[in-house]
Each structure stands twice: as C-alpha cells, then as structure tokens.
Design a protein around this motif. Structure first.
Motif, mmCIF file in Angstrom:
data_model
loop_
_atom_site.group_PDB
_atom_site.id
_atom_site.type_symbol
_atom_site.label_atom_id
_atom_site.label_comp_id
_atom_site.label_asym_id
_atom_site.label_seq_id
_atom_site.Cartn_x
_atom_site.Cartn_y
_atom_site.Cartn_z
ATOM 1 N N HIS A 584 6.044 -11.433 -2.511
ATOM 2 C CA HIS A 584 6.614 -10.309 -3.239
ATOM 3 C C HIS A 584 7.790 -10.798 -4.065
ATOM 4 O O HIS A 584 8.241 -11.935 -3.928
ATOM 5 C CB HIS A 584 7.095 -9.213 -2.284
ATOM 6 N N CYS A 619 8.629 -4.755 -7.524
ATOM 7 C CA CYS A 619 8.086 -6.038 -7.075
ATOM 8 C C CYS A 619 7.528 -6.781 -8.280
ATOM 9 O O CYS A 619 6.778 -6.231 -9.070
ATOM 10 C CB CYS A 619 6.997 -5.815 -6.031
ATOM 11 N N TRP A 621 5.960 -9.971 -8.172
ATOM 12 C CA TRP A 621 4.794 -10.844 -7.948
ATOM 13 C C TRP A 621 3.603 -9.959 -7.623
ATOM 14 O O TRP A 621 3.655 -9.177 -6.676
ATOM 15 C CB TRP A 621 5.046 -11.836 -6.810
ATOM 16 N N PHE A 622 2.536 -10.102 -8.362
ATOM 17 C CA PHE A 622 1.381 -9.214 -8.191
ATOM 18 C C PHE A 622 0.770 -9.443 -6.815
ATOM 19 O O PHE A 622 0.189 -10.471 -6.529
ATOM 20 C CB PHE A 622 0.352 -9.439 -9.294
ATOM 21 N N CYS A 623 0.905 -8.435 -5.925
ATOM 22 C CA CYS A 623 0.652 -8.649 -4.505
ATOM 23 C C CYS A 623 -0.452 -7.773 -3.943
ATOM 24 O O CYS A 623 -0.915 -7.990 -2.830
ATOM 25 C CB CYS A 623 1.941 -8.378 -3.728
ATOM 26 N N HIS A 627 0.407 -2.871 -6.527
ATOM 27 C CA HIS A 627 1.612 -3.654 -6.849
ATOM 28 C C HIS A 627 2.527 -2.900 -7.808
ATOM 29 O O HIS A 627 3.751 -2.889 -7.642
ATOM 30 C CB HIS A 627 1.174 -4.996 -7.453
ATOM 31 N N MET A 630 4.796 -0.638 -6.095
ATOM 32 C CA MET A 630 5.764 -1.198 -5.139
ATOM 33 C C MET A 630 7.148 -1.180 -5.803
ATOM 34 O O MET A 630 7.581 -2.146 -6.424
ATOM 35 C CB MET A 630 5.366 -2.619 -4.718
#
Ligand code: RUQ
Ligand code: CUA
Ligand code: CA
Length: 639
Positions: A584, A619, A621-623, A627, A630
C-alpha cells in the motif's frame, strides 16, 4: 542533420591517408580526444551487419515470459543518485533502490525511517554514485550488503540486499568527493575502502588555498562494513582515483592521476607517470592498535601518514610509478595482479601481487620491479575485467572498443617473447567507461557475460532531444569471440555495475515485524502504548499529533482523523496484509507526503497540518479492485 554531421557515429571514417591511430598519435591523445568530441569515429560498418549479428544474439538473451534471469545486476544510477536492479541477460530493469536521491514512490528522503538513515546529510537532495560492490566472504559474494559511493557529497551508503533498501549512510570526514570504492574480499568484507579524490587544505577553513602546502592532502578511507563507522584513514601523496583489494586481505591499491597536485588540466598531465599507491593493511592496523596514529581536523578517526618524507617510504604505503593519469584499478580474478589502466597511455600496468611483500621489505631498488607487464592495448584504457580463463577485457574510451587480451601472454611478451596477447577488439557504441564480466570481482569469475557501459549512445536509439541516454551493452564472452548481443539505453549515468548469480542474493518476500529498518518507529509506538498490528488511534502530545493506523486491502484502519491547524502530524501505518506483493501507499494530497508500506512493514512520515479544511489521503500503490476507494480524510480545524 546529415549523417556526416553526426561525428563519432558509425558513418565517420578517419581522414584520408591516415589510420585513426596514426592521426591521433599517443601523445596527442590527452587533450582533444578525451573530450569525446573529435571527428574520429568508430570502425566503419553497416546497419545490415549489425542486424545479422543481433539476430543471432537475440536467442541467447531472450528470457521467455514467466522465466527468470540467471544473474542479478546492480547498476549505479550515477548523478541520479539511486541503484538500479536489472536481470541479466534480459537487461530488464527489476527495481530501483533510492539512496542519495529523493524518491516520490517509496518516500525515500520523506519518511522518518529514511531520514534516520540519511542523517544530517539528508539536507542534500542530490548524489553521484559510481561504484556498487557486494560484500564477500572468502572471495565470493555473500549477498549480504551492497555498498556504493557518493562522489557529490562524500558519502558511502550500504544497501541490505535481503530487503533491497539502504540501511546505513556515512559522510566520510575531512575529504572531498568519495570516488573509488572497493571491498575487502578475504577473509570477509571487514572494510569498505573508499578514496577521497580531491586534494584539500587541512583544516579546510579558508586559512590556505595552496595545494602544494604540506597540509594539503587527501586520504584513503577504511570503513567498518558492519558498523558503518570510520575505521581509519591514510594520508597520501597526490590524489586518489580508483581502488581494489587483493585476495589475501593484505594489500589494497589505488590509482592517482594528480601526482602533480595541480590545479588545472595542463598541470595534471605534466608528469609522464603518476602512480599506483599500495596500502599495507596489516601494517596500518598494527600501528593503530599500538596507538601510533594522529587525528585530522578534530575528527576522532585514527589517521596514519602514508606520505613519503624526503623521498623515504612510510611503512604503510608504496608508490609504484605507472603511465599516465591512470584510472581503473582492477584485481585479476586469479588473484595475481593489480591492473592499472593507463587512460592517457595506451597501456595497462600489471603489478604482481606476489612481489609486494618484497617491495615492502625493501628488496627492490626500483618500485617498478613489481610490474610484470605493460601491454599496449589501444587508446584510452579505463577499466579491465576478467573471464576466469586467463583473459582480460579492457575498455578503450577513445577507440570506442573493448579489447580482449591474454594476461600470461602479455607477461611473456614483456619478457621479450614474440607473442600476440591481443585476442580481439570489438567496437562498442560509444566511448565505454566501465565494463564488468559476470562474477569478475570474485574467485568465481565465470566468463559468461560482459556488460560495457558506454557514455555516448549517439545514433543507437530514437532521439530524445539534446540529452541522450547512455548505452549499456551486453556482450556474450562465453566463446572464443566476443559477441555484442544487446543495446540497453539508460538514464544518467551507470558508471559501473556488478553481476551476481541469482542464487547468491536471497531476498525476503514480506517484511519481518522485528526488522531493524523500522525499529525506531516501533519503539516510539510502544512508548505511546500502541499495538501497531491492531490499534487505530490518535495520540496528542502538545502540538505534536501521532496518528497510528493499520492498512489492509482495500482500507486504512482510520478513514478519518482530526487535528488542529499548525499541528506537527506524524502518520504511522502498519500494513497488516500478509500477502506477497500487496503493497500500500499513503499520500496526503497537497502536503508533499508520500510513502510505501509493503506487507508487514511499518512506515511513518511527519508533516505540518498548515491548512485548515478537509484533506483526502489515499493509497498510491494499486493494491485491490477497490484501490481507488482506499481513502480517508484529515480534518484540520482552524487555529
Ligand atoms: S570511474 S568511467 Cu567513477 Cu568508476 Cu571510471
Ligand atoms: Cu492499498 Cu492501493
Ligand atoms: Ca598526472
């Protein structure tokens, strides 16, 4: 622009009636040609011949989708300040490790964890790294650390290879511009050796600007690799360029190009010979142990004086004259030779390491008796690397070539035997600096791949405006003949790289909760009574606010928190995801706040909440499929 205007390109030929070598002449090498701006080109060739060679080579470097490379490559990022991780032979970039630079993605230079590593030197936002080297045990890579220099701000950094993050950084005291950097190979990497390149007055407080003064000098630096603290310094005559160490753990050596202690180009080229300085490490250690050391400029590092006094050698050093403004210094992988690359001389000087005991014992009248060969290789030799089969490969900056030559045969030729030690010359594109053969710095040099780091790319790639990429070329050296197999454009400026077998580098897939990288942050949370894996809480401490939260795809533990305008806010996030690759991020919009939080990592960042109102954080970072969702909000109440 016509092709003819594009000097140094493959289209150019030598002026009529003159070979390139004849035209240039070895004495004319020095000034014009080294600038890399002559009208002299590489060997004539056609696009078709390249295409054919490339096709044959392509099969060798093709790493099919889903397959893994055989080698890790660690590339210096030059004055960009980072280290890059490549797979070899595919030459695919796998990762970047920010070190002396500021990195927006990971938050290097922004997070509290990175600021603790950077220390006071974090005030500098630039770096200039040249020489990445992997720690060794018994002359083989142990995969523990990678060390790298910062020429710009006189630093040395250490990267932990299990997590591929920089964990220590040291500013070397009382020297300017750490350039050459090499490691002790045997019995293990106890010392990192780092050359201070420039001669400066001591103390450097404006009392003098005179380089000829006896209080003007530079120092050879030994750093304790485990503690990342200064171990000792050695004052030298002249300046220091590149360095290496032997396979006995006794001798280190460095080149000097400014034996003249000159201020300008003409002065630095005045002497026909400069030197290689050899350091007797046990003699230095013994003197320090016996308390026979001094301090320089109020620093506590033990210092010994390795300069000659009235022409008499110190017990710590020997100066071996070699031609002329030498540059690279490379220990052959068989452990026999230090090789100094002549730069302004077409030669390299081979120093027999097994003669150094006698040199220090005073058995030679002339220190050049340790030189067992001085093969002539071509114009502008800068660096040499080895295939473990007795061959050496030297870059020729001015000739834009790599020359493969045989070391034993060069020694025999020096004794007068008629033998042609040159095996092959291969054009590279263009103006190579470092080259590096697989495992060449270890006793396991395997002679498979050779990387040549070319300073100019000219016509090799789609044009990108006045600033051109470098060209990192991959050459297959597994057979008799060197074969160019890949052109790799690179952003400024991989001076040097290092290759290790993939089994030599062991990385963690997710963080360990007790990792020292974020231990100081964990300790602060503990004082606040926080359980980082479960708690989502805001702690107020006067004007300081510490916000603790967890993250687990696709949400933060807190989707809002409230502070007052002017508060100093520290956000500490623990990523409780256990799944490999679910990293993340945390970005507070319009606050210059960004950081990475990989699985099981704790990261923290501090900023001033100077703007009242509602501020979204998200967030980065593509999680997860959610995402984008987030997110959370910081509410800043008016002061
Ligand atoms: S040096 S191009 Cu900074 Cu390694 Cu020779
Ligand atoms: Cu978490 Cu994107
Ligand atoms: Ca010189």
């Amino acid at each position: 622009m016509s092709d003819k205007d594009n000097n140094q390109g493959p289209q150019d030929e030598a002026p009529k009636g003159l070979s390139r070598r004849g035209f240039l002449g070895t004495s004319a090498v020095a000034s014009a040609a080294l600038a890399g701006a002559t009208a002299l080109g590489g060997t004539v060739f056609t696009r078709e011949s390249w295409a054919a060679a490339a096709k044959e080579a392509r099969s060798k470097i093709h790493v099919a989708p889903g397959e893994l490379d055989e080698y890790y490559g660690f590339w210096s990022g030059g004055h960009q300040g980072e280290v890059r991780v490549l797979g070899v032979p595919s030459m695919r970039e796998l990762m970047r490790i920010p070190v002396f630079n500021v990195d927006s993605a990971t938050g290097w230079g922004l997070t509290n964890e990175s600021k603790r590593v950077l220390g006071d030197s974090g005030k500098y936002l630039n770096g200039d790294c040249h020489h990445p080297h992997i720690s060794m045990t018994d002359g083989k890579y142990d995969g523990k650390y990678l060390f790298i220099n910062d020429k710009a701000n006189s630093r040395v950094a250490r990267i932990r290879l299990d997590i591929m993050k920089c964990d220590k950084m040291l500013t070397v005291p009382n020297v300017q511009a750490i350039h050459g950097l090499r490691l002790q190979k045997v019995p293990y990497t106890k010392y990192v050796f780092a050359n201070g390149e420039f001669v400066i007055p001591h103390p450097n407080d404006g009392h003098s600007f005179d380089l000829q003064d006896k209080n003007s000098f530079t120092m050879f630096n030994a750093i304790d690799a485990e503690k990342m603290e200064m171990a000792f310094q050695v004052i030298v005559d002249g300046n220091l360029d590149n360095a290496d160490m032997d396979y006995s753990g006794r001798y280190a050596a460095a080149t000097c190009y400014n034996s003249e202690k000159a201020y300008d180009l003409g002065g630095m080229m005045r002497n026909e010979r400069d030197w290689v300085v050899v350091f007797n490490i046990p003699a230095i250690e013994a003197a320090i142990k016996a308390g026979k050391f001094i301090h320089v400029d109020g620093d506590k590092t033990p210092v010994v004086d390795g300069r000659k006094v009235d022409g008499k050698d110190s017990p710590f050093t020997r100066y071996i004259p070699v031609p002329k403004n030498p540059h690279g210094l490379n220990t052959s992988s068989d452990g026999k030779y230090f090789i100094a690359n002549g730069k302004l001389s077409p030669t390299v000087s081979m120093i027999a390491i097994d003669r150094l005991d006698d040199l220090f014992a005073g058995k030679f009248k002339d220190p050049r008796e340790v030189i067992v060969a001085e093969p002539e290789l071509g114009l502008g030799p800068l660096h040499t690397t080895f295939d473990g089969r007795g061959n050496a490969y030297t870059t020729l900056f001015i000739d834009s070539q790599v020359v493969k030559w045989n070391m034993d045969e060069a020694v025999r030729a020096y004794k007068g035997e008629k033998v042609n030690y040159i095996k092959q010359k291969l054009d590279v594109h263009y103006q190579p600096g470092h080259n590096h053969a697989s495992l060449t710095e270890t006793s396991e040099a395997d002679g498979k791949w050779l990387v040549v780091l070319c300073k100019f790319s000219k016509d090799r790639f789609l044009p990108t405006g006045p600033l051109h990429p470098e060209n990192d070329q991959l050459i297959d050296i597994s057979g008799e003949e060197m074969k160019l197999v890949h052109d790799g454009p690179a952003f400024a400026e991989p001076h040097d790289c290092i290759l290790a077998r993939r089994d030599q580098i062991k990385t963690q897939k997710i963080w360990k909760r007790d990792d020292p990288f974020f231990a100081a942050t964990v300790a602060i949370a503990k004082k606040d009574g926080i359980n980082l894996e479960t708690d989502n809480k805001v702690i107020r401490d006067g004007k300081k606010v510490r916000v603790y939260m967890t993250s687990m795809a696709p949400s933060y533990g807190l989707n809002e928190f409230t502070v007052k305008q002017g508060d100093e806010v520290t956000v500490t996030i623990t990523n409780i995801d256990q799944i490999e690759d679910v990293s993340h991020g945390f970005v507070m919009t319009n606050h210059g706040v960004s950081m990475e939080i990989s699985p099981q990592q704790t990261s923290s960042i501090t900023f001033i909440a100077d703007k009242p109102g509602l501020h979204w954080y998200y967030c980065s970072w593509f999680c997860h499929a959610l995402h984008m969702e987030m997110v959370g909000r910081m509410k800043v109440e008016r002061a």
